[in-house]
Design a protein around this motif. Structure first.
Motif, PDB file in Angstrom:
ATOM      1  N   VAL A 131       0.265  13.268  11.169  1.00 24.12           N
ATOM      2  CA  VAL A 131       1.083  13.591  10.347  1.00 24.12           C
ATOM      3  C   VAL A 131       0.432  13.337   8.947  1.00 24.12           C
ATOM      4  CG1 VAL A 131       3.201  13.590   9.386  1.00 24.12           C
ATOM      5  CG2 VAL A 131       3.116  13.394  11.552  1.00 24.12           C
ATOM      6  N   THR A 132       0.247  14.091   7.963  1.00 23.00           N
ATOM      7  CA  THR A 132      -0.337  14.092   6.739  1.00 23.00           C
ATOM      8  C   THR A 132       0.563  14.468   5.408  1.00 23.00           C
ATOM      9  OG1 THR A 132      -2.419  14.477   7.761  1.00 23.00           O
ATOM     10  CG2 THR A 132      -2.319  14.183   5.532  1.00 23.00           C
ATOM     11  N   VAL A 133       0.742  13.577   4.585  1.00 28.26           N
ATOM     12  CA  VAL A 133       1.563  14.024   3.445  1.00 28.26           C
ATOM     13  C   VAL A 133       0.776  14.284   2.198  1.00 28.26           C
ATOM     14  CG1 VAL A 133       3.526  13.491   1.936  1.00 28.26           C
ATOM     15  CG2 VAL A 133       3.530  12.811   4.578  1.00 28.26           C
ATOM     16  N   GLN A 134       0.925  15.270   1.584  1.00 24.26           N
ATOM     17  CA  GLN A 134      -0.140  15.337   0.396  1.00 24.26           C
ATOM     18  C   GLN A 134       0.351  16.404  -0.661  1.00 24.26           C
ATOM     19  OE1 GLN A 134      -3.350  18.487   2.309  1.00 24.26           O
ATOM     20  NE2 GLN A 134      -2.085  17.556   3.937  1.00 24.26           N
ATOM     21  N   ALA A 151       0.791  -1.250  -0.095  1.00 23.83           N
ATOM     22  CA  ALA A 151       0.105  -0.070  -0.097  1.00 23.83           C
ATOM     23  C   ALA A 151       0.864   1.190   0.026  1.00 23.83           C
ATOM     24  CB  ALA A 151      -0.964   0.038   1.175  1.00 23.83           C
ATOM     25  N   LEU A 152       1.999   1.204   0.905  1.00 24.25           N
ATOM     26  CA  LEU A 152       2.673   2.291   0.879  1.00 24.25           C
ATOM     27  C   LEU A 152       3.438   2.577  -0.422  1.00 24.25           C
ATOM     28  CD1 LEU A 152       4.171   1.968   4.453  1.00 24.25           C
ATOM     29  CD2 LEU A 152       2.429   3.929   3.686  1.00 24.25           C
ATOM     30  N   ALA A 153       4.094   1.363  -0.926  1.00 22.80           N
ATOM     31  CA  ALA A 153       4.567   1.727  -2.462  1.00 22.80           C
ATOM     32  C   ALA A 153       3.742   2.326  -3.518  1.00 22.80           C
ATOM     33  CB  ALA A 153       5.155   0.127  -2.847  1.00 22.80           C
ATOM     34  N   ASP A 154       2.499   2.179  -3.362  1.00 21.88           N
ATOM     35  CA  ASP A 154       1.706   2.708  -4.360  1.00 21.88           C
ATOM     36  C   ASP A 154       0.888   3.843  -4.067  1.00 21.88           C
ATOM     37  OD1 ASP A 154       2.211   0.600  -6.139  1.00 21.88           O
ATOM     38  OD2 ASP A 154       0.559  -0.810  -5.100  1.00 21.88           O
ATOM     39  N   PRO A 211      -8.425   7.009  -4.585  1.00 24.79           N
ATOM     40  CA  PRO A 211      -6.893   6.971  -5.275  1.00 24.79           C
ATOM     41  C   PRO A 211      -5.721   7.681  -4.313  1.00 24.79           C
ATOM     42  CG  PRO A 211      -8.052   8.591  -6.177  1.00 24.79           C
ATOM     43  CD  PRO A 211      -9.274   7.786  -5.157  1.00 24.79           C
ATOM     44  N   GLY A 212      -4.573   7.557  -4.546  1.00 24.55           N
ATOM     45  CA  GLY A 212      -3.618   8.104  -3.615  1.00 24.55           C
ATOM     46  C   GLY A 212      -3.231   9.374  -4.016  1.00 24.55           C
ATOM     47  N   ARG A 213      -4.020  10.084  -3.088  1.00 24.84           N
ATOM     48  CA  ARG A 213      -3.786  11.808  -2.920  1.00 24.84           C
ATOM     49  C   ARG A 213      -3.156  11.950  -1.744  1.00 24.84           C
ATOM     50  NH1 ARG A 213      -7.997  14.519  -1.763  1.00 24.84           N
ATOM     51  NH2 ARG A 213      -6.856  16.394  -2.587  1.00 24.84           N
ATOM     52  N   TRP A 214      -3.046  11.286  -0.707  1.00 24.23           N
ATOM     53  CA  TRP A 214      -2.316  11.492   0.572  1.00 24.23           C
ATOM     54  C   TRP A 214      -2.040  10.295   1.231  1.00 24.23           C
ATOM     55  CZ3 TRP A 214      -4.877   9.978   4.940  1.00 24.23           C
ATOM     56  CH2 TRP A 214      -6.178  10.067   5.197  1.00 24.23           C
ATOM     57  N   PHE A 215      -1.479  10.301   2.379  1.00 27.44           N
ATOM     58  CA  PHE A 215      -1.136   9.220   3.372  1.00 27.44           C
ATOM     59  C   PHE A 215      -0.833  10.022   4.632  1.00 27.44           C
ATOM     60  CE2 PHE A 215       3.286   9.512   3.400  1.00 27.44           C
ATOM     61  CZ  PHE A 215       3.754   8.600   4.444  1.00 27.44           C
ATOM     62  N   GLY A 216      -1.124   9.201   5.590  1.00 24.19           N
ATOM     63  CA  GLY A 216      -0.899  10.007   6.957  1.00 24.19           C
ATOM     64  C   GLY A 216      -0.676   8.803   8.138  1.00 24.19           C
ATOM     65  N   GLY A 252      11.797   8.663  20.611  1.00 23.45           N
ATOM     66  CA  GLY A 252      10.753   9.247  21.758  1.00 23.45           C
ATOM     67  C   GLY A 252       9.292   9.354  21.398  1.00 23.45           C
ATOM     68  N   TYR A 253       9.047   8.692  20.345  1.00 25.84           N
ATOM     69  CA  TYR A 253       7.740   8.402  19.948  1.00 25.84           C
ATOM     70  C   TYR A 253       7.598   7.132  19.172  1.00 25.84           C
ATOM     71  CZ  TYR A 253       6.167  13.420  20.103  1.00 25.84           C
ATOM     72  OH  TYR A 253       5.935  14.815  20.778  1.00 25.84           O
ATOM     73  N   HIS A 254       6.374   6.465  19.234  1.00 24.22           N
ATOM     74  CA  HIS A 254       6.078   5.182  18.292  1.00 24.22           C
ATOM     75  C   HIS A 254       5.031   5.554  17.119  1.00 24.22           C
ATOM     76  CE1 HIS A 254       3.456   4.469  21.886  1.00 24.22           C
ATOM     77  NE2 HIS A 254       2.614   4.074  20.931  1.00 24.22           N
ATOM     78  N   LEU A 255       5.461   4.852  15.727  1.00 25.43           N
ATOM     79  CA  LEU A 255       4.475   5.152  14.939  1.00 25.43           C
ATOM     80  C   LEU A 255       3.031   4.215  15.150  1.00 25.43           C
ATOM     81  CD1 LEU A 255       7.012   5.113  11.993  1.00 25.43           C
ATOM     82  CD2 LEU A 255       5.269   6.488  12.105  1.00 25.43           C
ATOM     83  N   GLY A 256       1.931   5.028  14.770  1.00 23.88           N
ATOM     84  CA  GLY A 256       0.721   4.205  14.307  1.00 23.88           C
ATOM     85  C   GLY A 256       0.666   3.659  12.958  1.00 23.88           C
ATOM     86  N   THR A 257      -0.384   2.831  12.731  1.00 24.61           N
ATOM     87  CA  THR A 257      -0.301   2.105  11.467  1.00 24.61           C
ATOM     88  C   THR A 257      -0.856   3.263  10.392  1.00 24.61           C
ATOM     89  OG1 THR A 257      -1.055   0.320  12.543  1.00 24.61           O
ATOM     90  CG2 THR A 257      -1.601   0.495  10.016  1.00 24.61           C
ATOM     91  N   PRO A 258       0.013   3.466   9.144  1.00 22.77           N
ATOM     92  CA  PRO A 258      -0.347   4.493   8.307  1.00 22.77           C
ATOM     93  C   PRO A 258      -1.671   4.155   7.664  1.00 22.77           C
ATOM     94  CG  PRO A 258       2.030   3.763   8.174  1.00 22.77           C
ATOM     95  CD  PRO A 258       1.159   2.540   9.006  1.00 22.77           C
ATOM     96  N   LEU A 259      -2.254   5.365   7.118  1.00 18.60           N
ATOM     97  CA  LEU A 259      -3.576   5.280   6.535  1.00 18.60           C
ATOM     98  C   LEU A 259      -3.116   5.962   5.050  1.00 18.60           C
ATOM     99  CD1 LEU A 259      -5.781   6.939   9.340  1.00 18.60           C
ATOM    100  CD2 LEU A 259      -5.521   4.520   8.748  1.00 18.60           C
TER     101      LEU A 259
END
Length: 279
Positions: free
Chosen positions: A193-196, A140-143, A166-171, A155-162
């Motif tokens: 965190v949101t990348v767009q 999913a992340l590759a696409d 279609p792929g307009r953003w991920f967070g 000092g933080y831990h990542l939650g499961t990405p969303l």
């Protein structure tokens, strides 16, 4: 028997939306109870007619083995079996149940071997399920269609990405590793965190963007560093970081997240590979 029960017109027999005392959930639970009893009786009768003794013990073991197999199958994240294999799977379940329910001391060695195999299947299915989940996340992340920007998460831990389709953003979310953080209430403690892509409406001091899919009206944002802006309201603190044609939006509860944390996270943003998010 389950196929026959599923084929009956239960919507006409038990219209749950028209009943006074049972809602749809109640009718579903009642149906499951009836199906379990009918299935047990049908299995017991079939085993009796086939000459299996004691039939009731095998029928009980069939229910338990089928339930365990279904749980292991689901935990492993395996795809559904082709219908052509259903008779073979059913025969295998009955064979295992017959061995487990056989009178003592008959077949005690095969019984121990089956119980040991079933015990080993539980951790193996969990490992397999975790591997399948990780692989699906990598794919999913590759696409996803945008760069995989992420900060240094010390000092933080990542939650499961969303990811959006279609792929307009991920967070994703970042939950701090510090005392007093309620992991059961991430909405008040996590950094989102949101990348767009940078939209045409992003024109500081009007920093319109997305925050995990929700629209942010970023009026009144102020520049705090090169290609970095912030916006503060009584409840949420936003940081907007531009990297070329893409925008990273970081938001957090202004009462629980120090602004110094967001500033440090924003300054360490870099492109990552999918394995960075699989932990």
């Amino acid at each position: 028997m389950s196929i026959v029960l599923a084929a009956l017109p239960w919507a006409d027999v038990l219209p749950c939306d028209a009943r006074q005392d049972w809602d749809c959930l109640g009718v579903a639970l009642m149906f499951l109870a009836v199906a379990a009893v009918v299935g047990f009786l049908a299995s017991w009768l079939a085993l009796r007619l086939a000459g299996v003794r004691p039939a009731w013990r095998v029928a009980v073991a069939v229910v338990l083995v089928f339930w365990l197999a279904r749980e292991l199958f689901d935990r492993a994240g395996a795809p559904g079996l082709p219908e052509v294999l259903s008779p073979l799977v059913t025969a295998a379940v009955f064979a295992v149940a017959a061995v487990l329910a056989a009178p003592r001391p008959l077949l005690w060695r095969p019984r121990i071997a089956l119980l040991a195999a079933l015990a080993l299947c539980s951790p193996l299915s969990a490992v397999l399920g975790g591997h399948r989940t990780d692989e699906r996340l990598r794919e999913a992340l590759a696409d996803v269609g945008v760069p995989l920007y992420a900060p240094d998460v010390t000092g933080y831990h990542l939650g499961t990405p969303l990811t959006s389709k279609p792929g307009r953003w991920f967070g994703y979310t970042l939950l701090p590793d510090r005392p007093g953080v309620d992991a059961g209430d991430p909405g008040h403690w996590a950094v989102r965190v949101t990348v767009q892509p940078v939209e045409r409406t992003f024109r500081p001091p009007h920093c319109d963007s997305l925050d995990l899919g929700s629209t942010v009206s970023g009026d009144g944002c102020e520049q705090v560093a090169p290609n970095t802006w912030r916006r503060v309201n009584p409840y949420v603190l936003f940081y907007f970081v531009r990297r070329g044609d893409h925008l990273i939006v970081m938001s957090a509860d202004a009462r629980n997240t120090p602004e110094a944390d967001l500033r440090a996270l924003a300054s360490s943003l870099a492109e990552r590979d999918p394995d960075y998010f699989v932990r």
